[in-house]
Design a protein around this motif. Structure first.
Motif, PDB file in Angstrom:
ATOM      1  N   SER A   3     -20.367 -65.351 -24.091  1.00 29.46           N
ATOM      2  CA  SER A   3     -19.356 -64.755 -23.214  1.00 29.46           C
ATOM      3  C   SER A   3     -18.158 -65.686 -23.074  1.00 29.46           C
ATOM      4  N   ARG A   4     -18.422 -67.034 -23.046  1.00 27.38           N
ATOM      5  CA  ARG A   4     -17.306 -67.984 -22.982  1.00 27.38           C
ATOM      6  C   ARG A   4     -16.420 -67.856 -24.214  1.00 27.38           C
ATOM      7  N   ASN A   5     -17.051 -67.690 -25.390  1.00 25.48           N
ATOM      8  CA  ASN A   5     -16.269 -67.532 -26.612  1.00 25.48           C
ATOM      9  C   ASN A   5     -15.391 -66.292 -26.545  1.00 25.48           C
ATOM     10  N   TYR A   6     -15.936 -65.202 -26.019  1.00 19.84           N
ATOM     11  CA  TYR A   6     -15.148 -63.972 -25.920  1.00 19.84           C
ATOM     12  C   TYR A   6     -13.938 -64.177 -25.017  1.00 19.84           C
ATOM     13  N   ILE A   7     -14.152 -64.893 -23.913  1.00 18.98           N
ATOM     14  CA  ILE A   7     -13.039 -65.148 -23.007  1.00 18.98           C
ATOM     15  C   ILE A   7     -11.967 -65.990 -23.698  1.00 18.98           C
ATOM     16  N   GLY A   8     -12.419 -66.976 -24.474  1.00 19.42           N
ATOM     17  CA  GLY A   8     -11.465 -67.801 -25.223  1.00 19.42           C
ATOM     18  C   GLY A   8     -10.658 -66.980 -26.221  1.00 19.42           C
ATOM     19  N   LEU A  10     -10.030 -63.883 -25.986  1.00 11.44           N
ATOM     20  CA  LEU A  10      -9.159 -63.003 -25.213  1.00 11.44           C
ATOM     21  C   LEU A  10      -7.845 -63.703 -24.860  1.00 11.44           C
ATOM     22  N   PHE A  11      -7.959 -64.993 -24.476  1.00 12.13           N
ATOM     23  CA  PHE A  11      -6.751 -65.739 -24.132  1.00 12.13           C
ATOM     24  C   PHE A  11      -5.891 -66.027 -25.363  1.00 12.13           C
ATOM     25  N   ALA A  16      -1.927 -65.010 -30.923  1.00 12.66           N
ATOM     26  CA  ALA A  16      -2.225 -64.713 -32.325  1.00 12.66           C
ATOM     27  C   ALA A  16      -1.470 -63.469 -32.781  1.00 12.66           C
ATOM     28  N   LEU A  17      -1.404 -62.450 -31.930  1.00  8.31           N
ATOM     29  CA  LEU A  17      -0.653 -61.239 -32.279  1.00  8.31           C
ATOM     30  C   LEU A  17       0.838 -61.536 -32.410  1.00  8.31           C
ATOM     31  N   HIS A  18       1.351 -62.336 -31.453  1.00  8.48           N
ATOM     32  CA  HIS A  18       2.774 -62.705 -31.512  1.00  8.48           C
ATOM     33  C   HIS A  18       3.074 -63.449 -32.807  1.00  8.48           C
ATOM     34  N   PHE A  19       2.215 -64.404 -33.160  1.00  3.54           N
ATOM     35  CA  PHE A  19       2.417 -65.190 -34.382  1.00  3.54           C
ATOM     36  C   PHE A  19       2.342 -64.289 -35.615  1.00  3.54           C
TER      37      PHE A  19
END
Length: 284
Positions: A3-8, A10-11, A16-19
């Protein structure tokens, strides 16, 4: 843990989309355009290395590069001398020192378009303030932006006025890092103000000067707003900068493939100049 990985993720996703949208895709697409002719409306046509062959024989591109180089040769020394002189004055203790520091830095945060319009009015041949001052002392009016020999120096002067505040700050940081004991030792040896500046201040400011040269070079290569707003590249293409020429090829004439080729060649030239400067700095 998962779940921590998913939150990471998400942030990270917005960046990444902008880049991917604004940097990655345009970069890859421009590399594809290097080998195509494309006017936006019609489909792309494969031309191989024709864009590069055209670039080699494009005298206007090389003139734009020469104009950009002349701007750098005028702008960088003038900016360093003016910024260092003002920083030395503003490093002294006197009333209104904070006001003058803020006043010199103010143009840095003003829009480049606004500054260009302001100076365009100052340079106006018939109604400009500068020609009015010349007339007051009996000198003839000058075509600051219409004389081919004066247009680029006039733009370099304006660019110096706009950016000098930033370099004053850098010089002030450098001046305040000089140990006062060195000045005291120099005074005990009988050194005057000029000798203290030459033997103590200037050598210790060398790293700051080199950093300003690199920053000014990168900034100078991106010269665009000033000639675009004030001269459009004239007179006689004497203020046509490389960035302005690439823009015209892409968005005036819709030669997108050729504009991408010019941009790629220009980026390689800038990279080589910056690497050469870094090599010189490392030797120092």
């Amino acid at each position: 843990m998962h779940s921590r990985n998913y939150i990471g993720y998400l942030f990270v996703t917005p960046y990444a989309l902008h880049f991917a949208i604004f940097i990655g895709f345009p970069l890859v697409f421009s590399l594809v355009l290097l080998f195509h002719r494309w006017d936006i409306i019609a489909p792309m046509v494969w031309v191989g290395g024709d864009n590069f062959a055209r670039l080699v024989h494009d005298h206007l591109f090389w003139q734009a590069m020469l104009n950009t180089a002349s701007f750098l040769l005028l702008h960088i020394p003038l900016q360093i001398v003016v910024a260092l002189f003002l920083a030395l004055q503003l490093n002294q203790r006197f009333k209104l020192r904070g006001f003058f520091r803020a006043a010199f830095f103010l143009p840095v945060v003003v829009s480049g378009v606004v500054v260009a319009i302001l100076w365009d009015q100052l340079y106006a041949q018939d109604s400009g303030v500068l020609n009015a001052l010349l007339a007051q002392i009996g000198l003839p009016k000058v075509g600051w932006l219409t004389d081919p020999n004066l247009a680029m120096p006039a733009i370099a002067l304006m660019a110096t006025w706009k950016n000098v505040g930033l370099y004053i700050v850098l010089f002030l940081v450098g001046l305040q890092s000089v140990p006062p004991q060195l000045y005291e030792a120099a005074e005990l040896d009988g050194a005057g103000a000029w000798q203290k500046f030459r033997r103590v201040t200037l050598p210790l400011l060398n790293p700051t000067i080199f950093m300003i040269v690199i920053l000014s070079t990168i900034g100078g290569f991106s010269l665009f707003i000033e000639p675009y707003v004030m001269t459009g590249g004239g007179p006689m293409n004497r203020t046509l900068s490389a960035m302005l020429y690439i823009y015209k090829q892409g968005f005036f004439f819709y030669h997108m493939g050729y504009a991408a080729t010019l941009g790629f060649a220009f980026a390689m030239i800038v990279l080589m100049v910056v690497l050469l400067q870094q090599r010189l700095v490392e030797r120092e």
